[in-house]
Write an enzyme that holds these catalytic residues in place. Structure first.
Site, PDB file in Angstrom:
ATOM      1  N   PHE A 153       0.843  -1.199   0.000  1.00  0.00           N
ATOM      2  CA  PHE A 153       0.000   0.000   0.000  1.00  0.00           C
ATOM      3  C   PHE A 153       0.880   1.251   0.000  1.00  0.00           C
ATOM      4  O   PHE A 153       0.556   2.250   0.628  1.00  0.00           O
ATOM      5  CB  PHE A 153      -0.938  -0.010   1.212  1.00  0.00           C
ATOM      6  N   GLU A 156       4.017   6.387  -3.909  1.00  0.00           N
ATOM      7  CA  GLU A 156       5.275   6.918  -4.416  1.00  0.00           C
ATOM      8  C   GLU A 156       5.521   8.265  -3.748  1.00  0.00           C
ATOM      9  O   GLU A 156       4.594   9.034  -3.529  1.00  0.00           O
ATOM     10  CB  GLU A 156       5.201   7.104  -5.939  1.00  0.00           C
ATOM     11  N   PHE A 250      -7.778  12.533   0.335  1.00  0.00           N
ATOM     12  CA  PHE A 250      -8.187  12.151  -1.026  1.00  0.00           C
ATOM     13  C   PHE A 250      -9.472  12.840  -1.476  1.00  0.00           C
ATOM     14  O   PHE A 250     -10.278  12.283  -2.195  1.00  0.00           O
ATOM     15  CB  PHE A 250      -8.286  10.625  -1.151  1.00  0.00           C
ATOM     16  N   ALA A 253      -9.843  18.163  -5.246  1.00  0.00           N
ATOM     17  CA  ALA A 253     -10.261  18.208  -6.654  1.00  0.00           C
ATOM     18  C   ALA A 253      -9.088  18.687  -7.499  1.00  0.00           C
ATOM     19  O   ALA A 253      -8.211  19.393  -7.015  1.00  0.00           O
ATOM     20  CB  ALA A 253     -11.440  19.171  -6.803  1.00  0.00           C
ATOM     21  N   CYS A 261      -0.747   3.028 -10.668  1.00  0.00           N
ATOM     22  CA  CYS A 261      -1.624   2.141  -9.882  1.00  0.00           C
ATOM     23  C   CYS A 261      -3.110   2.378 -10.121  1.00  0.00           C
ATOM     24  O   CYS A 261      -3.804   1.487 -10.608  1.00  0.00           O
ATOM     25  CB  CYS A 261      -1.305   2.297  -8.412  1.00  0.00           C
TER      26      CYS A 261
HETATM   27  C1  UGA Z   1      -1.522   4.602  -4.706  1.00  0.00           C
HETATM   28  C2  UGA Z   1      -2.101   4.310  -3.321  1.00  0.00           C
HETATM   29  O1  UGA Z   1      -2.263   5.538  -2.604  1.00  0.00           O
HETATM   30  C3  UGA Z   1      -1.188   3.377  -2.536  1.00  0.00           C
HETATM   31  O2  UGA Z   1      -1.804   3.046  -1.303  1.00  0.00           O
HETATM   32  C4  UGA Z   1      -0.995   2.097  -3.363  1.00  0.00           C
HETATM   33  O3  UGA Z   1      -0.126   1.199  -2.717  1.00  0.00           O
HETATM   34  C5  UGA Z   1      -0.377   2.460  -4.694  1.00  0.00           C
HETATM   35  O4  UGA Z   1      -1.276   3.356  -5.384  1.00  0.00           O
HETATM   36  C6  UGA Z   1      -0.201   1.186  -5.484  1.00  0.00           C
HETATM   37  O5  UGA Z   1      -1.188   0.536  -5.832  1.00  0.00           O
HETATM   38  O6  UGA Z   1       0.953   0.753  -5.642  1.00  0.00           O
HETATM   39  P1  UGA Z   1       0.308   6.296  -5.688  1.00  0.00           P
HETATM   40  O7  UGA Z   1      -0.144   5.837  -7.028  1.00  0.00           O
HETATM   41  O8  UGA Z   1       1.766   6.381  -5.389  1.00  0.00           O
HETATM   42  O9  UGA Z   1      -0.308   5.316  -4.554  1.00  0.00           O
HETATM   43  O10 UGA Z   1      -0.252   7.745  -5.489  1.00  0.00           O
HETATM   44  P2  UGA Z   1      -1.373   8.514  -4.651  1.00  0.00           P
HETATM   45  O11 UGA Z   1      -0.728   9.402  -3.683  1.00  0.00           O
HETATM   46  O12 UGA Z   1      -2.393   7.593  -4.147  1.00  0.00           O
HETATM   47  O13 UGA Z   1      -1.984   9.435  -5.811  1.00  0.00           O
HETATM   48  C7  UGA Z   1      -2.550   8.872  -6.979  1.00  0.00           C
HETATM   49  C8  UGA Z   1      -3.100   9.970  -7.872  1.00  0.00           C
HETATM   50  O14 UGA Z   1      -4.261  10.542  -7.312  1.00  0.00           O
HETATM   51  C9  UGA Z   1      -2.159  11.138  -8.156  1.00  0.00           C
HETATM   52  O15 UGA Z   1      -2.206  11.449  -9.525  1.00  0.00           O
HETATM   53  C10 UGA Z   1      -2.707  12.266  -7.327  1.00  0.00           C
HETATM   54  O16 UGA Z   1      -2.412  13.531  -7.859  1.00  0.00           O
HETATM   55  C11 UGA Z   1      -4.192  11.961  -7.361  1.00  0.00           C
HETATM   56  N1  UGA Z   1      -4.948  12.527  -6.225  1.00  0.00           N
HETATM   57  C12 UGA Z   1      -4.738  12.078  -4.971  1.00  0.00           C
HETATM   58  C13 UGA Z   1      -5.904  13.501  -6.466  1.00  0.00           C
HETATM   59  O17 UGA Z   1      -6.140  13.933  -7.617  1.00  0.00           O
HETATM   60  N2  UGA Z   1      -6.624  13.995  -5.407  1.00  0.00           N
HETATM   61  C14 UGA Z   1      -6.421  13.557  -4.133  1.00  0.00           C
HETATM   62  O18 UGA Z   1      -7.119  14.056  -3.217  1.00  0.00           O
HETATM   63  C15 UGA Z   1      -5.453  12.577  -3.913  1.00  0.00           C
END
Ligand code: UGA
Length: 437
Positions: A153, A156, A250, A253, A261
């Site tokens: 989980f 990055e 999360f 917007a 992922c």
């Molecule tokens: C995500 C999960 O958060 C991890 O728990 C999981 O282990 C990982 O995928 C995986 O499957 O390996 P990650 O892809 O590194 O991690 O990034 P996140 O921080 O979750 O962000 C994902 C995307 O969502 C980004 O593009 C971010 O900008 C976007 N995001 C996130 C939003 O647009 N709004 C938010 O409020 C949060």
């Protein structure tokens, strides 16, 4: 101290190897890429992850962590083998398991003592059973083994922190003793450990990522509704987040989720459901909204420049799929750049760490040396990635350097009132009428 072999030194494998070594175990990380292993031996990281290089070096020096291209070396004394190879998106959104298959076959052919094989790669539900079958079929002679699913989980950019302070550890296996042995490895992390069956553990990973992606698409949909009603999505999210059942995370917007992922996992889960005759409507809506959201930023910019992007120079502030990483996989910036190019604009870009990756794959994006260089001569600038350094920019200087002060804040990092007072034609995501709030 346990002997651990980690297969695959990509993102998950390298963090897993370094972190288990840091917890005092002896770890050999194996990868078939000579280039990556050679680099790691010289201290060159194949990915950018804060704190990882230091952790790797510390443990290599202490003799707890080493790298090899030879499975035999990794498996020799190992009690635990972590499969951390990539599972890229295959046709129809189905995960491509060729690297998992290769790893399982090789382990089976070379193992000469009992092993606990732990799958950390994100794999379709049922893969653990499939790996067990592959091992059984490829063993030279029958040797005891168990397969355990231990989904990662890690985010990055904060992977080390997430590994060392997880919210939970999920373990799935049909072999309780093996799951307990893997649980022991995780005890120093002092997080709740949940033991379940293989398929349930695999599903927990997909359901978790799909839920987080749903939260993002939900707030993006609310943002778009806010714009037609004159409400501010930032405040709406804050007000919602106080409710413990909802939570405040999360709910930012923006221009949508990207990365290696969420896009892949939501698609793969929908695919798994569909081939079994289910109709995963919510998952499809989540993907559709995410796709739409990338277009929103371009439409806003088109409106600001007067309805036609032809001949305009547009700068993208931030290119990585999120701050703290150089990863460009499924980055919203790439879709936005393509759309701008299709509309006839010249696309410029700046990112603190991801530009080498962009230069390799998208040579037509004109890269700038820094944020001020980027905005110079631009007809419009879109904030795509919310790097901290962009929050601290001298915006007076930015405005003066731009040919026309059109600013689309795709991550809502600036104060709308302040930006307008400074003379920007400013649009945000979901903050008042048409993002004008
Ligand atoms: C995500 C999960 O958060 C991890 O728990 C999981 O282990 C990982 O995928 C995986 O499957 O390996 P990650 O892809 O590194 O991690 O990034 P996140 O921080 O979750 O962000 C994902 C995307 O969502 C980004 O593009 C971010 O900008 C976007 N995001 C996130 C939003 O647009 N709004 C938010 O409020 C949060």
């Amino acid at each position: 101290m346990k002997n651990i072999c980690v297969i695959g030194v990509g993102y998950v494998g390298l963090v897993t190897a370094a972190a288990f070594a840091d917890l005092g175990n002896r770890v050999i990380a194996v990868d078939i890429s000579e280039e990556k292993i050679e680099g790691l031996r010289r201290g060159v990281m194949p990915i950018y992850e804060p704190g990882l290089a230091e952790m790797v070096q510390r443990n290599v020096r202490a003799g707890r962590l080493s790298f090899s291209t030879a499975y035999t070396e990794g498996l020799k004394d190992a009690e635990f083998v972590f499969i951390c190879v990539g599972t890229p998106e295959g046709v129809d959104g189905e995960a491509d398991l060729q690297y998992v298959r290769m790893a399982a076959e090789t382990i089976a052919q070379l193992m000469d003592h009992p092993l606990i094989i732990i799958n950390k790669s994100t794999v379709p539900v049922g893969t653990g059973d499939w790996v067990a079958d592959i091992i059984r079929q490829n063993q030279i002679k029958p040797i005891d083994f168990a397969v355990v699913s231990c989904p990662e989980f890690l985010r990055e950019g904060s992977a080390i922190h997430d590994f060392m302070s997880p919210d939970r550890t999920v373990l799935g296996s049909e072999n309780r003793a093996a799951a307990d042995a893997v649980a022991q490895l995780h005890l120093p992390l002092r997080a709740p450990i949940m033991v379940t069956d293989l398929r349930t553990a695999e599903m927990i990973k997909y359901a978790s990522n799909a839920f987080l992606a749903t939260k993002i698409s939900f707030i993006n949909e609310i943002a778009n509704i806010c714009e037609s009603l004159g409400a501010d999505v930032q405040e709406v999210a804050r007000g919602m987040g106080f409710d413990k059942r909802i939570g405040s995370q999360f709910l930012n917007a923006g221009v949508g989720y990207g990365g290696s992922c969420f896009p892949k996992d939501v698609k793969a889960l929908a695919y798994m459901a569909q081939v079994r005759g289910k109709h995963p409507q919510l998952l499809h809506a989540v993907m559709e909204i995410n796709d739409f959201q990338r277009r929103v930023a371009v439409v806003k910019m088109r409106d600001l420049v007067g309805g036609d992007l032809q001949g305009c120079t547009i700068g993208l502030l931030g290119l990585a799929f999120k701050p703290g990483t150089d990863d460009m996989r499924e980055a919203p910036s790439l879709t936005i750049a393509e759309l701008l190019r299709e509309a006839g604009a010249t696309v410029r870009g700046y990112d603190p760490v991801a530009m080498d990756n962009v230069a390799r794959t998208h040579p037509w994006i004109v890269l700038a040396e820094n944020a001020y260089d980027l905005v110079t001569g631009c007809d419009g600038v879109i904030v795509v990635t919310e790097w901290n350094e962009f929050k601290q920019l001298d915006m007076e200087r930015v405005r003066k350097l731009m040919t026309r002060p059109n600013l689309v804040d795709g991550r809502n990092i600036y104060d709308p009132v302040h930006m307008r007072e400074m003379g920007f034609n400013y649009r945000a995501i979901g903050r008042g009428y048409n993002g004008e709030g």
